[in-house]
Design an enzyme around this catalytic site. Structure first.
Site, PDB file in Angstrom:
ATOM      1  N   LYS A  48       0.837  -1.202   0.000  1.00  0.00           N
ATOM      2  CA  LYS A  48       0.000   0.000   0.000  1.00  0.00           C
ATOM      3  C   LYS A  48       0.876   1.258   0.000  1.00  0.00           C
ATOM      4  O   LYS A  48       0.615   2.201  -0.742  1.00  0.00           O
ATOM      5  CB  LYS A  48      -0.951  -0.023   1.211  1.00  0.00           C
ATOM      6  CG  LYS A  48      -2.037  -1.094   1.082  1.00  0.00           C
ATOM      7  CD  LYS A  48      -2.849  -1.303   2.352  1.00  0.00           C
ATOM      8  CE  LYS A  48      -3.855  -2.438   2.164  1.00  0.00           C
ATOM      9  NZ  LYS A  48      -4.648  -2.757   3.363  1.00  0.00           N
ATOM     10  N   GLN A  92      -5.380  -1.698   9.798  1.00  0.00           N
ATOM     11  CA  GLN A  92      -5.098  -2.969   9.134  1.00  0.00           C
ATOM     12  C   GLN A  92      -5.591  -4.139   9.986  1.00  0.00           C
ATOM     13  O   GLN A  92      -5.354  -4.188  11.197  1.00  0.00           O
ATOM     14  CB  GLN A  92      -3.579  -3.087   8.883  1.00  0.00           C
ATOM     15  CG  GLN A  92      -3.159  -4.297   8.084  1.00  0.00           C
ATOM     16  CD  GLN A  92      -3.571  -4.261   6.615  1.00  0.00           C
ATOM     17  OE1 GLN A  92      -3.736  -3.192   6.023  1.00  0.00           O
ATOM     18  NE2 GLN A  92      -3.751  -5.424   6.022  1.00  0.00           N
ATOM     19  N   ASP A 117     -11.210   2.256   3.507  1.00  0.00           N
ATOM     20  CA  ASP A 117     -11.423   0.812   3.331  1.00  0.00           C
ATOM     21  C   ASP A 117     -12.868   0.538   2.903  1.00  0.00           C
ATOM     22  O   ASP A 117     -13.160  -0.515   2.346  1.00  0.00           O
ATOM     23  CB  ASP A 117     -11.206   0.095   4.670  1.00  0.00           C
ATOM     24  CG  ASP A 117      -9.931  -0.739   4.696  1.00  0.00           C
ATOM     25  OD1 ASP A 117      -9.407  -1.056   3.613  1.00  0.00           O
ATOM     26  OD2 ASP A 117      -9.482  -1.058   5.806  1.00  0.00           O
TER      27      ASP A 117
HETATM   28  N1  GUN Z   1      -6.386  -7.084   5.942  1.00  0.00           N
HETATM   29  C1  GUN Z   1      -6.389  -7.755   4.761  1.00  0.00           C
HETATM   30  N2  GUN Z   1      -6.957  -7.005   3.799  1.00  0.00           N
HETATM   31  C2  GUN Z   1      -7.314  -5.833   4.379  1.00  0.00           C
HETATM   32  C3  GUN Z   1      -7.930  -4.651   3.884  1.00  0.00           C
HETATM   33  O1  GUN Z   1      -8.290  -4.517   2.711  1.00  0.00           O
HETATM   34  N3  GUN Z   1      -8.117  -3.660   4.808  1.00  0.00           N
HETATM   35  C4  GUN Z   1      -7.747  -3.790   6.105  1.00  0.00           C
HETATM   36  N4  GUN Z   1      -7.987  -2.766   6.930  1.00  0.00           N
HETATM   37  N5  GUN Z   1      -7.173  -4.880   6.588  1.00  0.00           N
HETATM   38  C5  GUN Z   1      -6.955  -5.891   5.716  1.00  0.00           C
END
Ligand code: GUN
Length: 283
Positions: A48, A92, A117
């Site tokens: 990211k 996350q 998200d």
């Molecule tokens: N853990 C795995 N994929 C994601 C995601 O798209 N967002 C978040 N916040 N945690 C994750």
């Protein structure tokens, strides 16, 4: 004939390239909140952050101690909600065990205008209204749709079978496909005639979370398959589908890795840009 490979690296690069000038003009800032040291999370966060750098987006990594209390985490969220310089942020997942059961409250505490998200009830609810209201859709469903669009896969009028009903992928992608006039079937662990249902799909979205669960005999000849899974096995990474067998039968398929994963990341960046556009319109 070999199938069209729905290459997420190519499609995400195109989306990031489109976003670059918008980032330059709008100057959004993304904040990553990480609690503890889950190794898979560290790898996702790295991707990211890399994509933020690709488009020139400002970013900050709040790496919090594994033992942080719920109250302390809520204070961090409150601070980010009230910081005008922060456009969007996410916590996350997964969280450490003592916080995991509070995940719904934690997501609820994020200001919907900054929920990049798209996991909160407000943004999920808007996805239910229509395509026009998909302002901050969840990043993986949004990435799946973008992947299909990039490769000119027709959705309207097609029978889409979504295997998996999670709040983050299965349910929202089903609604987003419906918003684009697909006929949608959602399958899950209690579906009785699973294989027959999957075989009806012109488009199959595999989001079950089990390695190579969808085999070639389960899909219709010429189907389009999008594989959301990612699993680390002794033979390397694989998805929810048996890619090598399916590719002899389908018309298009996304690889793992390099399919949906990069699309999810690019969609998160897109949501941060959209969030800034909407915040500026209000201010
Ligand atoms: N853990 C795995 N994929 C994601 C995601 O798209 N967002 C978040 N916040 N945690 C994750």
């Amino acid at each position: 004939m070999s199938p069209l490979i729905l290459d997420g690296k190519v499609a995400s690069a195109a989306l990031l390239e489109f976003l670059k000038p918008l980032v330059e003009t709008l100057d959004p800032k993304l904040v990553v909140v990480q609690v503890g040291n889950d190794p898979a999370s560290a790898s996702y966060i790295k991707q990211k952050v890399k994509s933020c750098d690709t488009v020139g987006m400002r970013h900050e990594h709040r790496h919090l101690d594994e033992g942080i209390s719920l109250e302390e985490l809520m204070e961090v969220i409150d601070g980010l909600n009230n910081d005008e310089d922060v456009t969007g942020f996410f916590v996350q997942l997964p969280l450490p065990a003592h916080l995991e059961s509070h995940a719904p409250d934690i997501i609820k505490a994020i200001n919907p205008m900054k929920d990049i998200d798209g996991f909160g009830a407000y943004n999920l609810g808007k996805v239910f209204l229509s395509k026009e209201f998909e302002h901050l859709p969840p990043a993986t469903p949004s990435g799946i749709i973008r992947l299909l669009e990039h490769f000119d896969i027709e959705i309207a009028g097609k029978h889409a079978v979504v295997v998996g009903r999670s709040n983050t992928v299965g349910k929202p992608v089903s609604i987003m496909l419906l918003n684009r006039n697909a006929t949608v079937t959602i399958c899950h662990s209690k579906t009785k005639d699973l294989e027959d249902q999957i075989r009806k799909g012109d488009i199959v979205i595999a989001a079950v979370g089990r390695p190579k669960m969808i085999t070639a005999d389960m899909v219709k000849e010429g189907a389009v398959v999008v594989d959301v899974g990612i699993h680390s096995t002794d033979d390397g990474l694989c998805g929810d589908t048996d890619f090598d067998a399916l590719k002899l039968k389908v018309s298009a398929i996304s690889p793992v890795p390099g399919g949906v994963g990069p699309m999810t990341v690019a969609s998160l960046i897109r949501n941060c840009v959209t969030a800034k556009e909407r915040q500026m319109a209000i201010r």
